[in-house]
Enzyme design. Structure first.
Site, PDB file in Angstrom:
ATOM      1  N   ASP A   1     -10.186  -5.590  -3.306  1.00  0.00           N
ATOM      2  CA  ASP A   1      -9.602  -4.523  -2.493  1.00  0.00           C
ATOM      3  C   ASP A   1     -10.530  -3.312  -2.507  1.00  0.00           C
ATOM      4  OD1 ASP A   1      -7.998  -2.338  -1.558  1.00  0.00           O
ATOM      5  OD2 ASP A   1      -6.191  -3.440  -2.114  1.00  0.00           O
TER       6      ASP A   1
ATOM      7  N   SER B   1       0.829  -1.202   0.000  1.00  0.00           N
ATOM      8  CA  SER B   1       0.000   0.000   0.000  1.00  0.00           C
ATOM      9  C   SER B   1       0.867   1.257   0.000  1.00  0.00           C
ATOM     10  CB  SER B   1      -0.971  -0.041   1.187  1.00  0.00           C
ATOM     11  OG  SER B   1      -1.977   0.940   1.071  1.00  0.00           O
TER      12      SER B   1
ATOM     13  N   HIS C   1      -7.417  -5.933   0.825  1.00  0.00           N
ATOM     14  CA  HIS C   1      -6.232  -5.128   1.122  1.00  0.00           C
ATOM     15  C   HIS C   1      -5.501  -5.605   2.378  1.00  0.00           C
ATOM     16  CE1 HIS C   1      -4.144  -1.386   0.071  1.00  0.00           C
ATOM     17  NE2 HIS C   1      -4.050  -1.083   1.350  1.00  0.00           N
TER      18      HIS C   1
END
Length: 283
Positions: free
Chosen positions: A228, A152, A261
């Site tokens: 995600d 991320s 995620h």
């Protein structure tokens, strides 16, 4: 450096160290996994390859070493695994704890130029200069065999550091990276706060913009979950893939059906990514 914690793990040792970071003007903690091969390497004066892992928003080193399951694969491939924190800690800056996506836990791996952040929030220099020197001087690592990965915000950090310093890393990969921060809400908020309103100044920390300027031509690997929740609004990996294709940078963007995620996603593919790095580090 002061060792704070250590645990036996897959024949090696997971350690956590504290040190004063001159770049950040504060004390920092960093997790270092030494694989079973490290003891023999240290005794003989040999050195092992090193893989850096940069974490995402709200994280510290702890998320990675307790949730990713990476030590098993680092041990199998004889890699030293280094997981730093995501921002300066213990500094007194008003407002740094007001939001999850700016300030503490959200350094975005940039060198801030705006007050009051510029006095401490210089994560780019810390990750690329001070931390590697510290690791090189205290552990049996071969700095010429370094690779970097992240998740991320940390995927953003891994990509920009590799693209800006192509001779420093053998390989780069990412999970769910923020590839075009200048074009998404997370990045625009962080860049405005740390770097100011001049959008041109943001480009040096934007992987999609850097693709057209970098000398990096080694393969890049990205894993992205299709479930995600941040995919469409914050991540937009297709922008980076297109920029790489236009620049002639080899990239593998793997969309993984059903994954989100979280670290459940990272657990599922961390072995693939570490093996991919190990091949580059052996070459």
């Amino acid at each position: 450096m002061q060792r704070l914690k250590h645990w036996a793990c897959f024949g090696g040792e997971q350690q956590v160290w504290q040190h004063h970071a001159a770049t950040l003007n504060c004390a920092m903690e960093v997790a270092v996994y030494l694989p079973p091969q490290a003891a023999a390497a240290a005794a003989s004066g040999a050195a092992l390859p090193v893989l850096y892992y940069l974490s995402g928003l709200t994280c510290t080193w702890e998320n990675m070493i307790t949730k990713a399951g990476a030590q098993r694969y680092a041990a199998a491939h004889g890699l030293v695994l280094v997981a730093p924190d995501t921002s300066p800690r213990g500094v007194d800056i008003p407002g740094q704890h007001d939001a999850y996506d700016f300030g503490a836990g959200a350094g975005f791996y940039v060198d801030a130029t705006e007050a009051p952040w510029a006095s401490h929030y210089r994560m780019y220099s810390y990750i690329t200069e001070e931390l590697p020197a510290l690791i090189r001087n205290n552990f049996p690592v071969d700095a010429a065999r370094s690779s970097i990965m992240g998740h991320s915000m940390g995927g953003h950090g891994a990509l920009i550091t590799a693209l800006r310093a192509p001779d420093r890393y053998r390989s780069v990969s990412a999970f769910s990276p923020i590839v075009a921060p200048a074009q998404v809400p997370w990045g625009r908020k962080a860049f405005t706060g740390y770097l100011g309103a001049d959008v041109a100044a943001w480009q040096q920390y934007d992987a999609t913009a850097l693709a057209a300027q970098t000398a990096w031509r080694k393969p890049i690997l990205i894993d992205q979950g299709t479930a995600d929740e941040f995919l469409e609004n914050q991540l937009k990996p297709q922008l980076f893939a297109t920029a790489c294709a236009q620049a002639g940078i080899p990239i593998t963007l793997r969309f993984q059906p059903g994954y989100d995620h979280s670290y459940y996603f990272i657990q599922s593919f961390i072995g693939d990514q570490i093996e991919w790095h190990a091949e580059a580090l052996r070459a």
